[in-house]
Design a protein around this motif. Structure first.
Motif, PDB file in Angstrom:
ATOM      1  N   ASN A 210      47.608  -4.534  10.004  1.00  0.00           N
ATOM      2  CA  ASN A 210      47.841  -3.374   9.134  1.00  0.00           C
ATOM      3  C   ASN A 210      46.537  -2.687   8.739  1.00  0.00           C
ATOM      4  OD1 ASN A 210      50.648  -3.623   9.162  1.00  0.00           O
ATOM      5  ND2 ASN A 210      50.623  -5.108   7.492  1.00  0.00           N
ATOM      6  N   GLY A 211      45.637  -2.579   9.714  1.00  0.00           N
ATOM      7  CA  GLY A 211      44.393  -1.855   9.515  1.00  0.00           C
ATOM      8  C   GLY A 211      43.259  -2.667   8.931  1.00  0.00           C
ATOM      9  N   ILE A 212      43.509  -3.924   8.567  1.00  0.00           N
ATOM     10  CA  ILE A 212      42.488  -4.753   7.924  1.00  0.00           C
ATOM     11  C   ILE A 212      41.998  -5.822   8.902  1.00  0.00           C
ATOM     12  CG2 ILE A 212      41.944  -6.238   5.960  1.00  0.00           C
ATOM     13  CD1 ILE A 212      44.275  -4.951   4.488  1.00  0.00           C
ATOM     14  N   LEU A 213      40.687  -5.939   9.050  1.00  0.00           N
ATOM     15  CA  LEU A 213      40.091  -6.912   9.957  1.00  0.00           C
ATOM     16  C   LEU A 213      40.367  -8.331   9.489  1.00  0.00           C
ATOM     17  CD1 LEU A 213      38.169  -7.388  12.414  1.00  0.00           C
ATOM     18  CD2 LEU A 213      36.290  -7.427  10.747  1.00  0.00           C
ATOM     19  N   CYS A 214      40.845  -9.191  10.397  1.00  0.00           N
ATOM     20  CA  CYS A 214      41.038 -10.611  10.097  1.00  0.00           C
ATOM     21  C   CYS A 214      39.702 -11.330  10.308  1.00  0.00           C
ATOM     22  CB  CYS A 214      42.109 -11.214  10.998  1.00  0.00           C
ATOM     23  SG  CYS A 214      43.787 -10.675  10.614  1.00  0.00           S
ATOM     24  N   GLU A 215      39.154 -11.853   9.245  1.00  0.00           N
ATOM     25  CA  GLU A 215      37.886 -12.566   9.331  1.00  0.00           C
ATOM     26  C   GLU A 215      38.098 -13.944   9.960  1.00  0.00           C
ATOM     27  OE1 GLU A 215      35.198 -11.104   8.700  1.00  0.00           O
ATOM     28  OE2 GLU A 215      35.765  -9.388   7.437  1.00  0.00           O
ATOM     29  N   GLU A 216      36.996 -14.656  10.145  1.00  0.00           N
ATOM     30  CA  GLU A 216      37.021 -15.930  10.861  1.00  0.00           C
ATOM     31  C   GLU A 216      37.981 -16.945  10.240  1.00  0.00           C
ATOM     32  OE1 GLU A 216      33.859 -19.401  12.323  1.00  0.00           O
ATOM     33  OE2 GLU A 216      33.180 -17.673  11.156  1.00  0.00           O
ATOM     34  N   HIS A 217      38.131 -16.919   8.929  1.00  0.00           N
ATOM     35  CA  HIS A 217      38.947 -17.912   8.229  1.00  0.00           C
ATOM     36  C   HIS A 217      40.233 -17.294   7.664  1.00  0.00           C
ATOM     37  CE1 HIS A 217      36.387 -15.835   5.399  1.00  0.00           C
ATOM     38  NE2 HIS A 217      37.184 -16.193   4.416  1.00  0.00           N
ATOM     39  N   GLN A 218      40.732 -16.253   8.323  1.00  0.00           N
ATOM     40  CA  GLN A 218      41.928 -15.582   7.837  1.00  0.00           C
ATOM     41  C   GLN A 218      43.049 -15.576   8.875  1.00  0.00           C
ATOM     42  OE1 GLN A 218      40.303 -11.705   6.671  1.00  0.00           O
ATOM     43  NE2 GLN A 218      40.496 -12.291   4.522  1.00  0.00           N
TER      44      GLN A 218
ATOM     45  N   GLY B  37      38.219  -9.570  16.570  1.00  0.00           N
ATOM     46  CA  GLY B  37      38.452  -8.349  15.812  1.00  0.00           C
ATOM     47  C   GLY B  37      39.898  -7.927  15.665  1.00  0.00           C
ATOM     48  N   LEU B  38      40.822  -8.890  15.581  1.00  0.00           N
ATOM     49  CA  LEU B  38      42.226  -8.555  15.311  1.00  0.00           C
ATOM     50  C   LEU B  38      42.331  -7.833  13.976  1.00  0.00           C
ATOM     51  CD1 LEU B  38      45.354  -8.881  15.680  1.00  0.00           C
ATOM     52  CD2 LEU B  38      45.110 -11.077  14.471  1.00  0.00           C
ATOM     53  N   ARG B  39      43.091  -6.731  13.965  1.00  0.00           N
ATOM     54  CA  ARG B  39      43.370  -6.001  12.723  1.00  0.00           C
ATOM     55  C   ARG B  39      44.856  -6.083  12.416  1.00  0.00           C
ATOM     56  NH1 ARG B  39      39.625  -2.840  10.292  1.00  0.00           N
ATOM     57  NH2 ARG B  39      37.600  -2.750  11.317  1.00  0.00           N
TER      58      ARG B  39
ATOM     59  N   LEU C 196      49.685  -4.353  14.538  1.00  0.00           N
ATOM     60  CA  LEU C 196      48.595  -5.179  15.027  1.00  0.00           C
ATOM     61  C   LEU C 196      47.719  -4.346  15.952  1.00  0.00           C
ATOM     62  CD1 LEU C 196      50.689  -8.320  16.066  1.00  0.00           C
ATOM     63  CD2 LEU C 196      49.421  -8.019  13.930  1.00  0.00           C
ATOM     64  N   GLN C 197      46.397  -4.406  15.749  1.00  0.00           N
ATOM     65  CA  GLN C 197      45.448  -3.783  16.668  1.00  0.00           C
ATOM     66  C   GLN C 197      44.645  -4.924  17.305  1.00  0.00           C
ATOM     67  OE1 GLN C 197      43.268  -0.361  14.905  1.00  0.00           O
ATOM     68  NE2 GLN C 197      44.732  -0.501  13.213  1.00  0.00           N
ATOM     69  N   ILE C 198      44.798  -5.085  18.627  1.00  0.00           N
ATOM     70  CA  ILE C 198      44.272  -6.254  19.326  1.00  0.00           C
ATOM     71  C   ILE C 198      43.222  -5.815  20.340  1.00  0.00           C
ATOM     72  CG2 ILE C 198      44.869  -8.247  20.736  1.00  0.00           C
ATOM     73  CD1 ILE C 198      47.731  -7.990  19.614  1.00  0.00           C
TER      74      ILE C 198
END
Length: 301
Positions: A88-96, A84-86, A110-112
């Motif tokens: 700039n507020g946007i969730l990084c999906e599995e392939h991102q 669930g790394l974010r 970064l929200q870790i």
């Protein structure tokens, strides 16, 4: 990865500072601060430096820009276990991936999540298309096959010291850079659904700038007037991007800056640390400080 190293929070925080030029912010510590429970590993390869870090506490990291260096940084970040790394507020999906370039000199956050291994690849490339992609400041898609392959390499490397002659991770990364350079510049998810794109790249750091000089309430009023947007819009965007409300961010960032100042060898009194970190009425901050760090400022000093 080079020898698996574990560090105290202060040691870990300094390593993140040198890598991102940003302060790690944690609202509650469940482990003693002097306990080496934060992981940070480093490995050099041709054209790529790998970093792998993990925190036992959820943390946010805000940076105005990457530190300037002789070899300009271009960082690719990957959430190894999809926890669930974010960016700039946007969730990084599995392939991102998250991409950050020193050349862009743009702020980022970064929200870790807790126990979330983050791979950081410092890539030495002059690919102009790739550099432009780094300016988007939103997660970037990549073929899931390559994402999974990179994660597999990382998991193996984190468990044992890889063969010094092996360069598979770097080769894979450079291939990914080539593929990413062909991508069109992505937009924020809101842009794709019809909402107007908010100028967060400019007004979030501007809000933080103002908070250095005035209260968060006054900063938001000033910014709303300048940008002709509502105070509620600023508060909501700030919370989404940074993970804190402006008031929360104002308080906690000053507390961590205060602690960092207390740790500097040239600082000999609590008052000097307060001045160095722009913490006025520091006696009021002392109770908040002890609540988070479980010790008084004088003990940290």
């Amino acid at each position: 990865m080079k020898l698996n190293k574990h560090f105290t929070f202060d040691e870990f925080s300094e390593k993140l500072w040198s890598l991102f030029h940003g302060q790690a912010l944690i609202t509650t510590f469940n482990s003693p601060l002097n306990e080496a429970c934060f992981s940070f590993q480093y490995l050099e390869r041709n054209n790529v430096d790998f970093y792998l870090f993990e925190s036992p506490e959820p943390l946010s990291l805000f940076s105005f820009h990457l530190p300037q260096s002789l070899k300009p940084k271009t960082l690719l970040l990957l959430d190894v276990n999809n926890k669930g790394l974010r960016f700039n507020g946007i969730l990084c999906e599995e392939h991102q991936f998250a991409l950050i370039s020193e050349k862009s000199q743009h702020p980022f956050c970064l929200q870790i999540p807790v126990n979330c291994p983050i791979l950081v690849c410092d890539i030495n490339t002059n690919n102009k298309q790739f550099q432009e992609l780094c300016n988007s400041l939103v997660p970037v898609n990549i073929d899931i096959k390559y994402a999974q392959e990179l994660k597999t390499v990382v998991r193996h490397a984190s468990k044992m010291l890889p063969n010094k002659d092996s360069n598979v991770g770097a080769i894979l990364l450079m291939r990914i850079v080539e593929i990413l350079s062909l991508h069109p510049t992505p937009m924020r998810p809101q842009s794709l659904t019809g909402r107007s794109r908010l100028p967060r790249r400019s007004f979030i750091p501007k809000c933080v700038d103002y908070m250095m000089e005035m209260s968060s309430t006054d900063a938001i009023k000033q910014l709303a007037k300048e940008k002709n947007i509502s105070e509620k819009t600023i508060r909501n965007a700030f919370k989404e991007t940074v993970g804190f409300t402006p008031k929360e961010f104002e308080q906690i960032s000053k507390l961590f800056a205060f602690r960092r100042a207390l740790k500097q060898p040239e600082i000999v009194t609590v008052f000097e640390a307060a001045i160095a970190s722009d913490v006025y009425r520091w006696s009021r901050y002392a109770s908040r400080y002890s609540k988070i760090f479980k010790e008084l400022p004088i003990k940290t000093l």
